[in-house]
Write a protein that holds these residues in place. Structure first.
Motif, short mmCIF file in Angstrom:
data_model
loop_
_atom_site.label_atom_id
_atom_site.label_comp_id
_atom_site.label_asym_id
_atom_site.label_seq_id
_atom_site.Cartn_x
_atom_site.Cartn_y
_atom_site.Cartn_z
N GLU A 1 24.04 31.28 54.72
CA GLU A 1 24.85 32.01 53.74
C GLU A 1 25.16 33.44 54.15
OE1 GLU A 1 23.16 31.53 49.84
OE2 GLU A 1 23.34 29.35 49.93
N GLU A 2 24.45 33.96 55.14
CA GLU A 2 24.69 35.32 55.62
C GLU A 2 25.35 35.33 56.99
OE1 GLU A 2 24.05 38.64 54.70
OE2 GLU A 2 23.82 37.91 52.67
N ALA A 3 25.75 34.15 57.46
CA ALA A 3 26.19 34.05 58.87
C ALA A 3 27.34 34.99 59.19
CB ALA A 3 26.57 32.62 59.18
N PHE B 1 27.97 37.83 58.03
CA PHE B 1 27.70 39.26 57.83
C PHE B 1 26.42 39.65 58.55
CE2 PHE B 1 26.10 42.81 55.07
CZ PHE B 1 27.01 43.74 55.54
N GLY C 1 23.85 37.76 59.52
CA GLY C 1 23.44 36.84 60.57
C GLY C 1 22.65 35.67 60.05
#
Lengths: 446, 478
Positions: B263-265, B267, B269
């Motif tokens: 879900e943070e990929a 931004f 990572g």
């Protein structure tokens, strides 16, 4: 909230203050954001609305300020009282300055980023990305953001400046395992990128990614893509382009003002007048933003300032003041950075190169270890390739670099004529207009 | 306040939501800094609310400062959820959570907002005035105080009030060599704002900032003439404030389950700690045990309930070197097939949707004193105070710079110092090189007030219990 609402709030605050000089900033922000990950919308699309009011009061060299996001009469009165209290209890500041008057007021039409604000457009961006990702068997990630920003700056000398508008941005990523490609698009009243073309480009790039190799440490000839150039300039901004950095002796630009240290084809400036931006034409003190050259044809220029630093450094005000809570540190900040383009297109530059490393973006860049030379470490990201001409020879996992960015600019051998607007990561309406750069001897490896 | 939020939740349910929660936050802050002879005081107050809904299996969220816009905001959140549902196949599921009606108030002795502004300014001025030297371009001290009240109501029946008082303070001295542009900084007790805790004014008194001002100023100037730390492999000790960064970046972030799930990929990572490794992967040597524990007294990342109303509890992330757990929420726990949430769902302000965050992620202490650890080290360096940091997007490798490296020979500090000291490597190799940690005596619960994550970016207040740690054969310099 419209201009009249903001002006009413400012008027209330000005009427509450009995200080010889009073300044007010009223800002309205609304952000709608859709966040995508693994072909789904995560956390929910969000819609956030905020209004904030700040006041600064001054009596001679005594100054205080306060802010609130509570808009009741009582809260506004308490805010003014708090600013007074701070003013009375603070020692005098080291320099003083005059406030701009009514004749400096600036009023411009609200800008409109157009289609990105349309719900159907946002839906189309999301579904196009997801459809493409699913057809390739990869993951779609990213964000679609729309921002409304309205700012009114007023003071007791009669100044009242207002600007507002909408901007948008889309970050689009395709990803599979450790392989990822990303594009960032900015939408303003003067710039509408083609998101279909962007997604097609990403699809083409991810399909080139086979097994990821490891890029051994060494000095390489590299081509930096626009996202990498933005990160490079963003890092240099904090350490080299502000009056705060100059006043501490940290700014490479200011310390070597007037010296020709870079190739002729390197020009970097802050220029709100570039029509591709949709930014405030004035700063948070109501001063008109002037174009400022950090580097002009290879020669070191100057830094951006606010009224405090202009007086302290003996420079003309440039109109880059931040709101009062960041007024002294960093104080002033460039939000519209433009690196001038060169003569050949990026494709022509790359076609003529024998062998080089192409780097799409940088990630987690930090240069506190040597701020003056902006000796930065970070990682490559969104695609690192060994290239021959325009052909990909090998694809690498993200690699750590350790490199002075000023040295890197000295080693630039070509600047692309094509330039791209990328949205500022933190300031709606701000951004970077950047080319591709061909740089020799860029150090990969910590 | 509860009545207003209850109305919003009820309206959301009547509009088709299968779950809704509403929260309000009132945040009051005061920040005082003295830079050279200039005093800067900023105060702010912010009050607003938000509604989070699940409709047709998708989230929607709206937030506003305006309490008269309940109908508008709820309808907007519901509409956004419907839009999200129509754009994807995934459907949100939540693991069950206890339904709590309760309150939690952080403990403190002296309300920092009751201490007079002149007293605060005078303290900092005294500290700054004790930093003397022509090479000093920035003599700096700051104090920060925050009051946060949160009200939470959910469609499941939760009704929770929490109140936090937080204090922080620190000083730093920056020296510059105008001929070379060399910049050296020393800070106390930590860089980037000092130490932060859920305490009152008593924290500021405990820090004794003026008493340390002279030493840091002197050392910053000495560093201008100090050699750079040579590149190579060395045995090192990391002090607790730097250890906090090490825990934060290489254990805290990679165990955030939303990050693991991608879900943070786009931004911050991803994470190398993928679910297939859970329970079996050797993350570090057997001396390494790391927990997420918001119940630690006075920890900046502490609370009674997370922003989904899950009661605070301890979760093991790494036990005796084996990776065993994640920081999770009700949704991410369900996605992984876990039975309950780790209680790590937090939002910075009323304008933010909660996301998985660190709480107090603590490396448990070992035994013995710093002197004993120095004896174990033999020859090497003691590295102190964060200066520079960069981490791979999946957290598998890192490069950290510190303000100073102290030389150690035969288990004793020699008095020699090195500048531009950095160390780095692969996360798993590094934690497996851990040999020993000091005990309770030298243990510090370090507050980190500026952890950035999420879009729109949220700055969260977290903490890390940290001892001194001895690591062998680490790459240093460079």
């Amino acid at each position: 909230m419209d201009r009249r609402d903001l002006a009413n709030l400012a008027g209330k605050v000005l009427s509450l203050s009995e200080a010889p000089q009073t300044e007010v900033i009223v800002s309205y922000a609304r952000k709608e954001l859709v966040r995508m990950a693994v072909n789904r919308i995560v956390h929910g699309p969000v819609d956030i609305e905020k209004v904030s009011v700040s006041v600064r009061v001054r009596d001679g060299a005594k100054m205080g300020y306060a802010s609130t996001e509570v808009l009741t009469d009582k809260a506004l009165a308490e805010m003014v009282d708090m600013a007074y209290f701070v003013m009375k209890n603070s020692p005098p500041i080291d320099v003083t300055w005059d406030l701009p008057g009514a004749d400096a007021s600036i009023e411009v039409d609200e800008t409109d980023a157009g289609d990105i604000w349309n719900e159907d457009t946002k839906r189309e961006i999301v579904s196009t990305l997801f459809d493409k990702a699913e057809s390739l068997g990869v993951e779609g990630h990213g964000t679609v953001v729309t921002d409304t920003m309205k700012v009114l700056v007023a003071n007791s000398e009669g100044l009242m400046s207002y600007a507002g508008g909408t901007t948008g941005s889309a970050k689009l990523m395709l990803r599979k395992d450790r392989k990822e490609v990303q594009d960032i698009l900015a939408f303003t009243s003067g710039y509408t990128p083609d998101f279909h073309a962007s997604i097609e480009k990403l699809a083409s790039n991810i399909s080139k990614m086979d097994k990821l190799g490891e890029l051994p440490p060494g000095d390489y000839n590299v081509v930096l893509g626009p996202q990498a150039v933005m990160e490079l300039l963003s890092t240099m901004t904090y350490f080299s382009f502000t009056a705060d950095a100059a006043s501490k002796g940290m700014s490479y630009v200011y310390a070597q003002k007037g010296k020709k240290l870079l190739p002729d084809y390197i020009t970097v400036m802050d220029n709100v007048n570039d029509t591709r931006f949709s930014s405030l034409p004035f700063d948070f003190e109501g001063i008109k933003r002037r174009p400022v050259y950090f580097v002009m044809r290879g020669t070191m220029g100057t830094v951006v300032n606010n009224l405090y630093f202009a007086k302290k450094l003996g420079e003309q005000p440039t109109g880059h003041a931040l709101p009062f809570d960041g007024y002294f540190s960093p104080g002033a900040y460039p939000l519209n950075i433009v690196m001038s383009g060169g003569e050949k297109t990026s494709e022509e530059i790359m076609k003529d190169l024998d062998e080089y490393i192409y780097i799409e973006g940088f990630h987690y860049v930090n240069a506190f270890l040597d701020p003056f030379n902006v000796r930065a470490t970070g990682l490559t990201r969104y695609g690192t390739y060994r290239m021959k001409g325009t052909e990909v020879v090998e694809v690498y996992d993200n690699a750590r670099f350790l490199q002075s960015f000023w040295e890197a600019l000295k080693n630039v051998k070509a600047v692309s004529s094509d330039t791209y607007l990328l949205p500022h990561p933190y300031f709606a309406g701000g951004g970077f207009i950047v080319p591709y750069l061909y740089i020799e001897n860029f150090h990969i490896g910590a | 306040m509860f009545d207003v939020l209850r109305r919003a939740v009820d309206l959301a349910m009547s509009l088709g939501a299968t779950f809704a929660d509403a929260r309000a936050k009132n945040i009051k802050t005061e920040h005082i800094s003295v830079e050279n002879d200039r005093v800067d005081v900023s105060t702010d107050e912010s009050l607003g609310w938000n509604i989070r809904v699940i409709v047709d299996g998708a989230w929607g969220f709206a937030a506003t400062h305006d309490f008269s816009k309940i109908d508008e905001a709820v309808r907007r959140a519901v509409a956004l959820a419907k839009y999200a549902s129509s754009a994807m196949k995934y459907r949100v599921k939540l693991v069950p959570a206890p339904v709590v009606k309760g309150e939690w108030i952080s403990s403190y002795e002296k309300d920092p907002f009751e201490v007079s502004l002149p007293e605060k300014i005078d303290l900092l001025k005294e500290a700054v005035s004790r930093m003397k030297g022509d090479a000093l371009v920035r003599r700096y001290g700051s104090l920060s105080f925050r009051l946060e009240e949160t009200w939470l109501v959910s469609s499941e029946g939760a009704q929770i009030y929490q109140k936090f008082i937080e204090s922080g303070g620190g000083i730093s001295a920056m020296a510059v060599n105008p001929q070379t542009g060399d910049v050296q900084t020393r800070s106390y007790p930590n860089s980037f704002g000092g130490q932060y805790m859920k305490k009152g004014w008593e924290l500021i008194e405990e820090l004794r900032l003026p008493a340390h001002a002279e030493d840091i100023a002197k050392e910053a100037m000495e560093l201008l003439n100090a050699p750079e730390l040579p590149e190579g492999r060395a045995d090192i000790i990391i002090e607790p404030f730097q250890m906090a960064l090490q825990i934060h970046e290489t254990c805290g972030h990679p165990t955030e389950l939303d990050r693991v799930l991608g879900e943070e990929a786009s931004f911050a990572g991803t994470s190398f700690l993928t679910p297939d490794k859970l329970g079996t992967f050797r993350y570090g040597s057997p001396v390494v045990t790391i927990v997420a524990d918001p119940t630690v007294p006075h920890a900046l990342g502490g609370f009674g309930y997370d922003d989904e109303g899950v009661p605070a509890h301890r979760t093991y992330l790494v036990r005796e070197g084996i990776f065993v757990g994640y920081l999770s929420s009700r949704e991410t726990a369900a996605m992984l097939g876990l039975s309950s949430s780790g209680g790590a769902m937090r939002a910075e302000g009323w304008w933010n949707i909660p996301i998985v965050r660190m709480t107090s992620v603590n490396l448990l202490p070992g035994s013995g004193t710093l002197d004993e650890l120095l004896s174990k080290l033999g020859d090497g360096y003691l590295l102190s105070t964060t200066r520079n940091w960069s981490i791979a997007d999946d957290r598998s490798n890192f490069h950290f710079g510190v303000e100073v490296a102290y030389e150690v020979k035969n288990g004793k500090l020699t008095g020699n110092i090195f500048k531009k000291a950095s160390y780095g490597g692969k996360t798993v190799e590094f934690w497996n090189s851990a040999e020993a940690f000091t005990g309770e005596e030298d243990y510090v619960v370090v507050g980190v007030p500026n952890c950035g994550k999420g879009e729109p970016m949220q700055t969260m207040r977290v903490s890390h219990g940290a001892p001194y740690g001895l690591f062998r054969g680490v790459k240093v310099g460079g």
